[in-house]
Design a protein around this motif. Structure first.
Motif, mmCIF file in Angstrom:
data_model
loop_
_atom_site.group_PDB
_atom_site.id
_atom_site.type_symbol
_atom_site.label_atom_id
_atom_site.label_comp_id
_atom_site.label_asym_id
_atom_site.label_seq_id
_atom_site.Cartn_x
_atom_site.Cartn_y
_atom_site.Cartn_z
ATOM 1 N N THR A 1 -6.362 5.237 6.960
ATOM 2 C CA THR A 1 -7.070 5.147 8.235
ATOM 3 C C THR A 1 -8.421 4.492 7.973
ATOM 4 O O THR A 1 -9.223 5.029 7.210
ATOM 5 N N SER B 1 -0.273 4.248 0.737
ATOM 6 C CA SER B 1 -0.713 5.206 1.751
ATOM 7 C C SER B 1 -0.962 4.487 3.073
ATOM 8 O O SER B 1 -1.199 3.292 3.103
ATOM 9 N N ASP B 2 -0.888 5.250 4.148
ATOM 10 C CA ASP B 2 -1.279 4.703 5.432
ATOM 11 C C ASP B 2 -2.742 5.030 5.596
ATOM 12 O O ASP B 2 -3.105 6.091 6.078
ATOM 13 N N SER C 1 0.841 -1.185 0.000
ATOM 14 C CA SER C 1 0.000 0.000 0.000
ATOM 15 C C SER C 1 0.882 1.242 0.000
ATOM 16 O O SER C 1 1.864 1.314 0.720
#
Lengths: 317, 262
Positions: B238, B235-236, B233
């Motif tokens: 949320t 992006s982190d 991935s």
């Protein structure tokens, strides 16, 4: 020591961004093969294009002045002749609509393997290791091939080359056989139009295949109304005729950069992502936690849109 | 006019899956008619209905199991089908563009169609190169990423090619030609019950490599698939958990914080 030949893309008088990315990818490969990076630019205002392409790391630029716009027969002939002249190890082109209209032809003509839509490249001696995706981006694969090859690169995967180079710019006198040209471009047309410009919106509510039926689109319209947002979509919705073309986000639609992009029921095919990844904040609502859209989302709800969207509408009504 | 349509049965992958070596484990795989080929079939059948095509033939590279998919194309209106397979293809982990070009070119040469329609890409391996490669190989003209075809074909196909960024290119292509068909060119039909019944009686011609005159050595893949993995991935992300009410409320708060909704 083997050279690389990269073929730039341009349209209607402008070099396309992927051409500068191609220079970066080509330079990296040339560093690995220990050779020179040759860039070719064919048709249009080639001298002007050559000046722009003369960025750091380019060793030579070959201009082929013939016609204004892309014609795959002209490109095929010019590139095969450049290949014969320069004997590069790899011919690299953008994986663009035009790249895909001639790269497979030159690979076949030159009896070379072709690997398309690469997102990573590594050359080690005679071996090329190419990274690409399968199953709509659900997996990545590495693929090896030996010897010379034609490679197409996906846009926005390599940074654009910068700086100014000191490449030798030379006109290449390609022998174009006019009789072999079997197609003629008669014009271009901007499609979509309409009264809404999705590229201007601050908040986009974008819908994809997950909406299932046209009737369900009303739910998303209600959401867009409640949020005072602009409605956009991924390709399948437009293909189905449920929304007009000017609402389509993606490579073949519009590039958008809103403050917030809410992707609802959109899996995130690479062509779609290309049009919206510049959004400030990306929120994905999708039941599939492994959908490619999750790789670029900032926030995600792994739930059914038919449960979440009505709640959101209620909150803003 | 005779039209040849390339039809591929593609592998589909479930939302959750496991990778075994360089393949997705069988239990997570399904099979379907390649989406882009569905549009190519529809375009060919419409040309037949408009009295322009006399015959629509499909060609598929694949084992016996994909006959269900070929019958779908026949049920939508194709007249007959050719399926090419050979045990020697069984162990190949990638049937690359070169190999497909050899096989499909042999069928094009045998059938001698005026027009070949091929999906822009396959939903599984996404090479998006075979149609153009075949055209060059057999000496046909071609056009890639076609999203409109004028149905008054003479010696020339007037097409629109869908470029990036909402621009279409208008192009005239001499026949015979290969056109790679983009989704959205038409609205693919569902097969009618009558069509499905009729499809069972239509000819499905099975050919081996030897039958079509292709040597096994000619279809050896240049490309070797050496690894398959789930992409990392970028992006982190949320992830908001909880009931739909809870997650909608989180999203609502975010939209207010960003000042894009009240």
């Amino acid at each position: 020591m083997s050279d690389i030949l990269a073929v730039a893309d341009h349209r209607r008088g402008d070099l396309r961004d992927v051409s500068y990315e191609l220079v970066t990818a080509g330079r990296e490969l040339a560093d690995e093969t220990g050779g020179d990076l040759h860039v070719a630019v064919i048709s249009g205002t080639v001298d002007e294009f050559a000046e722009k392409l003369n960025r750091e790391g380019v060793d030579a630029i070959h201009t082929v002045s013939h016609g204004e716009e892309f014609n795959h027969d002209v490109y095929s002939q010019a590139v095969t002749q450049l290949y014969d002249e320069l004997a590069p190890q790899y011919v690299v082109t953008p994986n663009s609509v035009n790249g895909l209209d001639y790269a497979p032809a030159i690979a076949n003509e030159l009896d070379l393997p072709i690997v398309t839509d690469t997102i990573g490249l590594e050359a080690d001696g005679d071996t090329l290791v190419a990274t690409r995706e399968m199953y709509g981006g659900k997996v990545e694969t590495t693929n090896e091939l030996e010897g010379d090859a034609v490679v197409t690169i996906r846009g926005a995967e390599w940074p654009a080359a910068e700086g100014t180079g000191d490449a030798a710019i030379e006109a290449f006198d390609a022998d174009i056989d006019e009789d072999a040209i079997g197609s003629t471009v008669t014009g271009f047309e901007e499609v979509g139009g309409g009264d809404v410009d999705i590229s201007e919106a601050d908040l986009l509510v974008s819908i994809g295949r997950g909406i299932e039926e046209e009737e369900n689109l009303d739910l998303i319209r209600d959401l867009a109304d409640a949020l005072d947002a602009t409605l956009s979509s991924s390709r399948p919705i437009v293909d189905n005729g449920w929304l007009p073309k000017n609402r389509q986000v993606g490579q073949s639609g519009k590039v958008v950069t809103p403050d917030v992009y809410i992707a609802i029921g959109i899996s995130g095919a690479v062509q779609h992502v290309a049009g919206m990844k510049g959004s400030d904040t990306i929120v994905a609502i999708n039941t599939d936690p492994n959908a490619p859209i999750m790789d670029i989302a900032d926030y995600a709800i792994h739930d059914d849109l038919f449960d979440v969207v009505p709640e959101l509408i209620e909150e803003f009504q | 006019m005779k039209i040849l349509v390339t039809v591929k049965e593609v592998a589909t992958v479930e939302d959750e899956f496991e990778i075994q070596g360089t393949e997705i484990a069988d239990q997570y795989l399904g099979a379907d008619l390649n989406e882009w080929d569905d549009y190519a079939i529809e375009e060919a059948v419409q040309l037949q209905e408009d009295g322009i095509a006399d015959e629509v033939v499909t060609v598929t590279i694949g084992p016996e199991e994909c006959e269900q998919t070929i019958r779908q194309a026949l049920a939508k209106g194709a007249d007959r089908a050719v399926r090419v397979w050979d045990d020697s293809l069984e162990d190949t982990n990638v049937l690359d563009v070169g190999a497909k070009t050899e096989i499909l070119s042999a069928v094009v040469e045998a059938e001698d169609p005026d027009l070949v329609l091929s999906g822009v890409q396959a939903g599984d391996d996404s090479f998006a190169a075979t149609g153009v490669s075949v055209a060059e190989n057999v000496g046909y003209q071609w056009g890639a990423v076609v999203n409109h075809l004028e149905h008054d074909l003479g010696d020339v196909a007037s097409v629109r090619r869908e470029l990036e960024g909402g621009v279409e290119e208008l192009t005239e292509i001499e026949l015979p030609a290969v056109l790679t068909i983009q989704t959205g060119i038409n609205e693919p039909r569902y097969a009618s019950l009558r069509g499905i019944r009729q499809a069972q009686r239509k000819e499905l011609d099975v050919q081996s490599l030897a039958d079509i005159g292709v040597d096994e050595s000619a279809i050896e893949a240049d490309l070797e698939l050496t690894d398959m993995y789930e992409p990392e991935s970028e992006s982190d992300v949320t992830v908001w958990e909880g009931s739909a009410e809870d997650t909608a409320s989180e999203l609502g708060d975010l939209l207010r914080d960003k000042g894009v909704a009240q």
